[in-house]
Design an enzyme around this catalytic site. Structure first.
Site, mmCIF file in Angstrom:
data_model
loop_
_atom_site.group_PDB
_atom_site.id
_atom_site.type_symbol
_atom_site.label_atom_id
_atom_site.label_comp_id
_atom_site.label_asym_id
_atom_site.label_seq_id
_atom_site.Cartn_x
_atom_site.Cartn_y
_atom_site.Cartn_z
ATOM 1 N N LYS A 36 0.828 -1.196 -0.107
ATOM 2 C CA LYS A 36 -0.007 0.219 -0.037
ATOM 3 C C LYS A 36 1.014 1.266 -0.026
ATOM 4 C CE LYS A 36 -3.039 2.774 2.949
ATOM 5 N NZ LYS A 36 -2.129 3.882 2.566
ATOM 6 N N LEU A 116 -5.209 0.300 7.239
ATOM 7 C CA LEU A 116 -4.090 1.160 7.252
ATOM 8 C C LEU A 116 -4.507 2.548 7.026
ATOM 9 C CD1 LEU A 116 -0.990 -0.814 5.270
ATOM 10 C CD2 LEU A 116 -1.655 -0.429 7.889
ATOM 11 N N ASP A 117 -3.856 3.389 7.906
ATOM 12 C CA ASP A 117 -4.433 4.716 7.432
ATOM 13 C C ASP A 117 -3.858 5.361 6.245
ATOM 14 O OD1 ASP A 117 -3.096 7.969 8.057
ATOM 15 O OD2 ASP A 117 -4.997 7.443 9.031
ATOM 16 N N LYS A 118 -4.560 6.382 5.690
ATOM 17 C CA LYS A 118 -4.195 7.086 4.369
ATOM 18 C C LYS A 118 -2.719 7.367 4.204
ATOM 19 C CE LYS A 118 -5.976 10.519 1.151
ATOM 20 N NZ LYS A 118 -6.752 11.379 0.872
ATOM 21 N N SER A 120 -0.180 6.187 5.978
ATOM 22 C CA SER A 120 0.867 5.101 6.169
ATOM 23 C C SER A 120 1.097 4.316 4.707
ATOM 24 C CB SER A 120 0.314 4.143 7.141
ATOM 25 O OG SER A 120 -0.934 3.500 6.907
#
Length: 303
Positions: A36, A116-118, A120
């Site tokens: 990601k 997951l955070d945007k 990260s």
């Protein structure tokens, strides 16, 4: 009427997948990891992977279209000129064409193992087919995860991120590795302590904690019992301990309950009379009047 009929035919006449498509779909089972990148939402990444898989599945060799028998008109040269004839032939069904029926596969069940955070980046776990059930087992296993946090000394932003508005800037030459490790150890210790603590109570009242009774040593049966040192001594026993020290309620809780009950009673007395109160009062009066009329006089009791 042509557009609705064509849409209905495309939905109802989708050809079955071919053998190659079925084999490819059966192989999409299990858990796989993708990378990601930062600034990409996890849902957008999952949808992108699903779109690419659907595109690859639909790009495989399609099944042969069905053949229908059609009577096609034609003309031939005869004695009296051109004559109309009908020829029997097999033609493919246009409803089986991809442009008419649309893609065979339109959705896949792709699950995400963790979010997951945007901002990260890192390994993003996805599951397909029976891999969605494995994602639940993988999450409940509580495997060790490694996170890398990057920071910049000497700058402070309004949202504690590298993209926030800069509100303070200073030097950082005095920061040493020993000081940084000491602060990190304190943060790690506080986080571990917070994990071991029970969750806070949703109610504004603190939960009652049961305190185990104190252990008393049994006196020796061969010796007399000293009354001044026994628990029955009035200097050691009082009314508050009659139900046990662990059942004693704090004073503020008793006062709170008493005030709430008193306010409720005052509201019942001082509130304005309503139509329901008048109906209940008339009903009670009619019931009392009916009992008085049905009762015999005091000197004329029934035998």
């Amino acid at each position: 009427m042509a557009a609705p009929l064509r849409a209905a035919a495309s939905r109802g006449t989708t050809p079955p997948p071919s053998r190659a498509m079925r084999a490819a779909l059966a192989s999409l089972q299990g858990i796989f990891a993708v990378y990601k990148p930062p600034d990409v939402p996890w849902k957008l990444l999952r949808d992108t992977v699903e779109t690419q898989l659907l595109r690859d599945l639909n790009s495989l060799k399609w099944p042969a279209p069905r053949q229908h028998v059609r009577f096609l008109p034609g003309t031939v040269e005869g004695k009296d000129g051109k004559e109309l004839t009908i020829t029997v032939s097999q033609v493919p069904v246009l409803a089986d064409h991809p442009l008419v029926s649309g893609p065979i596969f339109t959705n896949l069940k792709i699950g995400a193992g963790h979010l997951l955070d945007k901002r990260s980046s890192g390994v993003f776990l996805l599951g397909a087919g029976h891999g969605n059930k494995l994602l639940t087992d993988w999450y409940n296993a509580h495997l060790t995860r490694a996170y890398t946090v990057r920071g910049l000394f000497g700058k402070a932003t309004d949202d504690f991120s590298d993209r926030g508005k800069l509100i303070e800037k200073t030097t950082f030459e005095h920061i040493t590795r020993e000081q940084l490790e000491r602060i990190l150890s304190v943060i790690q210790g506080s986080n571990q302590k917070a994990l071991l603590q029970p969750p806070p109570s949703p109610c504004f009242l603190p939960p009652r904690r049961h305190r185990p009774p104190k252990e008393h040593k049994e006196p020796n049966g061969s010796q007399p019992i000293c009354f001044s040192k026994s628990p029955a001594n009035p200097r050691q026993w009082n009314v508050k301990r009659s139900m046990g020290s662990d059942h004693q309620q704090p004073l503020w809780r008793s006062m709170l309950v008493s005030v709430l009950v008193a306010v409720f009673l005052l509201w019942c007395v001082l509130r304005p009379e309503t139509e329901i109160d008048r109906i209940l009062e008339s009903t009670i009066q009619e019931g009392a009047l009916a009992q008085e009329t049905a009762a015999p006089p005091p000197g004329q009791e029934k035998p």
